[in-house]
Write a protein that holds these residues in place. Structure first.
Motif, PDB file in Angstrom:
ATOM      1  N   ALA A  26     -59.534 -83.216  34.350  1.00 13.41           N
ATOM      2  CA  ALA A  26     -60.774 -83.021  33.601  1.00 13.41           C
ATOM      3  C   ALA A  26     -61.857 -83.976  34.094  1.00 13.41           C
ATOM      4  CB  ALA A  26     -60.523 -83.225  32.109  1.00 13.41           C
ATOM      5  N   ALA A  27     -61.486 -85.239  34.337  1.00  6.98           N
ATOM      6  CA  ALA A  27     -62.454 -86.208  34.848  1.00  6.98           C
ATOM      7  C   ALA A  27     -62.952 -85.796  36.232  1.00  6.98           C
ATOM      8  CB  ALA A  27     -61.826 -87.598  34.898  1.00  6.98           C
ATOM      9  N   GLY A  28     -62.036 -85.349  37.088  1.00 10.80           N
ATOM     10  CA  GLY A  28     -62.431 -84.892  38.415  1.00 10.80           C
ATOM     11  C   GLY A  28     -63.336 -83.675  38.349  1.00 10.80           C
ATOM     12  N   PHE A  29     -63.069 -82.773  37.410  1.00 10.40           N
ATOM     13  CA  PHE A  29     -63.888 -81.574  37.269  1.00 10.40           C
ATOM     14  C   PHE A  29     -65.304 -81.934  36.824  1.00 10.40           C
ATOM     15  CE2 PHE A  29     -65.001 -77.268  36.147  1.00 10.40           C
ATOM     16  CZ  PHE A  29     -64.184 -76.496  36.945  1.00 10.40           C
ATOM     17  N   ILE A  30     -65.413 -82.905  35.927  1.00 12.51           N
ATOM     18  CA  ILE A  30     -66.740 -83.349  35.477  1.00 12.51           C
ATOM     19  C   ILE A  30     -67.535 -83.915  36.650  1.00 12.51           C
ATOM     20  CG2 ILE A  30     -67.948 -85.069  34.079  1.00 12.51           C
ATOM     21  CD1 ILE A  30     -65.679 -84.721  32.005  1.00 12.51           C
ATOM     22  N   GLY A  31     -66.900 -84.838  37.404  1.00  9.90           N
ATOM     23  CA  GLY A  31     -67.597 -85.452  38.526  1.00  9.90           C
ATOM     24  C   GLY A  31     -68.006 -84.433  39.583  1.00  9.90           C
ATOM     25  N   ALA A  32     -67.101 -83.518  39.916  1.00 11.08           N
ATOM     26  CA  ALA A  32     -67.405 -82.517  40.933  1.00 11.08           C
ATOM     27  C   ALA A  32     -68.473 -81.535  40.450  1.00 11.08           C
ATOM     28  CB  ALA A  32     -66.137 -81.768  41.312  1.00 11.08           C
ATOM     29  N   SER A  33     -68.501 -81.233  39.157  1.00  7.39           N
ATOM     30  CA  SER A  33     -69.523 -80.334  38.614  1.00  7.39           C
ATOM     31  C   SER A  33     -70.904 -80.943  38.744  1.00  7.39           C
ATOM     32  CB  SER A  33     -69.223 -80.016  37.139  1.00  7.39           C
ATOM     33  OG  SER A  33     -68.014 -79.303  37.007  1.00  7.39           O
ATOM     34  N   VAL A  34     -71.007 -82.232  38.449  1.00 10.88           N
ATOM     35  CA  VAL A  34     -72.294 -82.915  38.591  1.00 10.88           C
ATOM     36  C   VAL A  34     -72.718 -82.953  40.056  1.00 10.88           C
ATOM     37  CG1 VAL A  34     -73.498 -85.109  38.289  1.00 10.88           C
ATOM     38  CG2 VAL A  34     -71.959 -84.275  36.500  1.00 10.88           C
ATOM     39  N   LEU A  35     -71.779 -83.263  40.960  1.00 13.27           N
ATOM     40  CA  LEU A  35     -72.098 -83.286  42.393  1.00 13.27           C
ATOM     41  C   LEU A  35     -72.548 -81.912  42.878  1.00 13.27           C
ATOM     42  CD1 LEU A  35     -69.184 -85.492  43.804  1.00 13.27           C
ATOM     43  CD2 LEU A  35     -71.598 -86.126  43.567  1.00 13.27           C
ATOM     44  N   ALA A  36     -71.884 -80.863  42.406  1.00 10.75           N
ATOM     45  CA  ALA A  36     -72.262 -79.514  42.812  1.00 10.75           C
ATOM     46  C   ALA A  36     -73.649 -79.151  42.287  1.00 10.75           C
ATOM     47  CB  ALA A  36     -71.231 -78.506  42.306  1.00 10.75           C
ATOM     48  N   ALA A  37     -73.935 -79.524  41.041  1.00  8.38           N
ATOM     49  CA  ALA A  37     -75.223 -79.172  40.434  1.00  8.38           C
ATOM     50  C   ALA A  37     -76.398 -79.802  41.164  1.00  8.38           C
ATOM     51  CB  ALA A  37     -75.236 -79.591  38.963  1.00  8.38           C
ATOM     52  N   TYR A  38     -76.191 -81.013  41.689  1.00 10.58           N
ATOM     53  CA  TYR A  38     -77.289 -81.731  42.334  1.00 10.58           C
ATOM     54  C   TYR A  38     -77.109 -81.845  43.845  1.00 10.58           C
ATOM     55  CZ  TYR A  38     -78.636 -82.884  37.575  1.00 10.58           C
ATOM     56  OH  TYR A  38     -79.030 -82.790  36.271  1.00 10.58           O
TER      57      TYR A  38
END
Length: 526
Positions: free
Chosen positions: A86-98
């Motif tokens: 879940a933590a990895g998914f949050i970080g990767a989602s933010v990286l993908a968004a920006y």
């Protein structure tokens, strides 16, 4: 904790909600990019190859790492792996968004796939730990299966609605608040579980697993979309080769990644086989339904995705009915019945024409999905119940890997059957006056024909569209007949594989509470 004494209580049901929301996001993420691609192309200017990898990298890594992560969760703790994912998914989602470049977005999608592979088997295995009563567990797994299907359907819709109001990065950020929930609530609501007496982690087996599944899924998907090519065929061959090496490694390793003895449990191996067949049938026709709504009926992608929500009503009813009957009717009867319902959906598909009312294809899609999804919900219960509790993580991952492979094979084989008929029908039937390049484009796919028709004078464009749409529905009919024969065969096979099982799967011989250190069994007090 109430789960260890028999029946689940309020804490377990609240914990189930905590598990279902990340599952919803993971399945939505596969389709949420459908509407974002044009915006990403404008902003990041990816090449054609980069655009394909942006779309596919998530599902490739998800499929390739499921077995590895399922085994890892059994070793380090399923709740711990869920929280890490879940933590990895949050970080990767933010990286993908920006992301400010195609390479960064592809890398972020890869991390999202890896994180998703940690979450998916953890959710199913934790349900096994939380719900020991067969009837309660069946209800919980029916909810899990329903969320899995709902997420796949909602992904394109949510993506389209977000992009009507926000920038393309919002399609990724929607996952952040949902994935925060298990980070906060898991320590209080979810039990930890680690299998005892595990040997050294099989790194070689993990590498061989990835080397087998990645090229196999890539090759099958490429063959489905682009047709025959040496690269795709080589990828499939390489995947099969590494798959053989993986099986050999698992037979000889001191602490194998995947315990092949699980497949000697007929309930487990039968459920895996049925899962693969069900996904083959359902996903093999999803592509036809989507194309029909957009390219034959002329709907926008968002409108088509909204209409595609209609069949989910039948799916919900089938999941509820299957759960209610699971304790009264033998699995062989239920699963064979599910495939026969799916077969009737294929039969209805043969009645779809270019001018058919919209209700015809929506009803056919709903009946097809209801039969196959209802079957898959039952197999989830069988997988987690048949495998020993200490192997529930790897068992869940194996089932989900079979789902990915069945989906890819269904799209490839049924898609190939429909495409072959489409090209055959257009051979010699194209309107006179098309140049060679335009004719090849129109004969390749219905989408290509629609593009070419838009550039032609009125009567020529209309003639081409009518011919191409009729050819497409002919291909749909042939693929439906193939699917019908396949579904009837799958019903017979499912009945044979499951004939020995009673109405309710027996509990695993390994007691769930015995395999976990006492200090790790209970969640923190609420």
């Amino acid at each position: 904790m109430t789960a260890t004494t028999g029946r689940a209580g309020r804490r377990e049901w609240i914990g189930l909600a905590v598990l279902l929301l990340p599952t919803l996001v993971l399945t939505m993420d596969m389709g949420v990019l459908f509407f974002a691609v044009p915006f990403i192309s404008t902003t990041l200017a990816p090449s054609g190859t980069e655009q394909l990898w942006i779309m596919d990298m998530y599902s490739f890594l998800l499929a390739g790492l499921l077995i590895t992560m399922g085994s890892l969760g059994d070793r380090i703790g399923r709740r711990r792996l869920l929280m890490i994912g879940a933590a990895g998914f949050i970080g990767a989602s933010v990286l993908a968004a920006y992301a400010d470049g195609a390479g960064q977005l592809i890398a972020a999608r890869a991390v999202l796939g890896a994180a998703g592979a940690t979450v998916m088997p953890s959710t199913l295995a934790l349900i096994r730990n939380m719900f020991h009563d067969p009837k309660q567990r069946q209800i919980a797994l029916s909810a899990w299966g329903g969320v899995l299907t709902t997420g796949a359907t909602l992904g394109p819709v949510v993506g389209g609605l977000l992009l009507d109001h926000f920038w393309w990065g919002s399609a990724f950020l929607i996952a952040v608040p949902v994935m925060v929930l298990p980070l906060i609530a898991a320590p209080f609501l979810l039990p930890e579980y680690r299998a005892p007496r595990q040997g050294r982690f099989d790194l070689l087996g993990a590498g061989l697993s990835l080397a087998a599944i990645l090229p196999l899924v890539y090759g099958v998907k490429t063959l489905a979309v682009d047709g025959w090519s040496p690269l795709a065929a080589t990828a499939v061959a390489a995947g099969l080769l590494f798959g053989g090496l993986f099986v050999r490694r698992q037979r000889t390793a001191a602490a194998p990644l995947l315990d092949l003895s699980l497949f000697r449990i007929r309930a487990f191996s039968g459920a895996i086989g049925v899962n693969t067949l069900a996904m083959f049938a359902m996903m093999g026709f999803t592509l036809f339904t989507s194309q029909y709504l957009q390219l034959v009926k002329g709907m926008s992608p968002l409108t088509a995705s909204l209409w595609s929500l209609v069949p989910s009503v039948g799916v919900g009813a089938a999941v509820g009915l299957g759960s209610a009957l699971a304790g009264k009717v033998r699995p062989a009867v239920l699963m064979a019945g599910g495939f026969l319902i799916g077969a009737s959906g294929f039969a209805l598909m043969t009645r779809v024409g270019t001018d058919s009312p919209l209700a015809v294809i929506l009803t056919a899609a709903g009946v097809l999905a209801a039969g196959t999804v209802g079957t898959m919900t039952l197999t989830a219960e069988m997988v987690v119940s048949a495998a020993p509790v200490e192997r529930a993580g790897i068992a869940s991952a194996t089932s989900e890997t079979a789902v990915e492979l069945g989906s890819s094979l269904g799209i490839a084989l049924l898609g190939a059957a429909g495409a072959a008929v489409y090209r055959s029908r257009l051979d010699g039937a194209l309107p006179a006056g098309l140049d060679g390049e335009a004719a090849r484009t129109a004969q390749d796919t219905l989408g290509g024909a629609v593009t070419v028709a838009a550039e032609l004078p009125g009567h020529l464009g209309t003639e081409l569209l009518g011919t191409a749409r009729a050819a497409f529905t002919d291909g749909l009919h042939v693929a439906a007949v193939v699917g019908l024969v396949f579904a009837v065969g799958a019903a017979l096979l499912a009945y044979r594989l499951m004939a020995h099982l009673p109405a309710r799967p027996a509990e695993s011989a390994a007691p769930a509470e015995a395999a976990v250190p006492a200090e790790a069994t209970e969640p923190a007090a609420v």
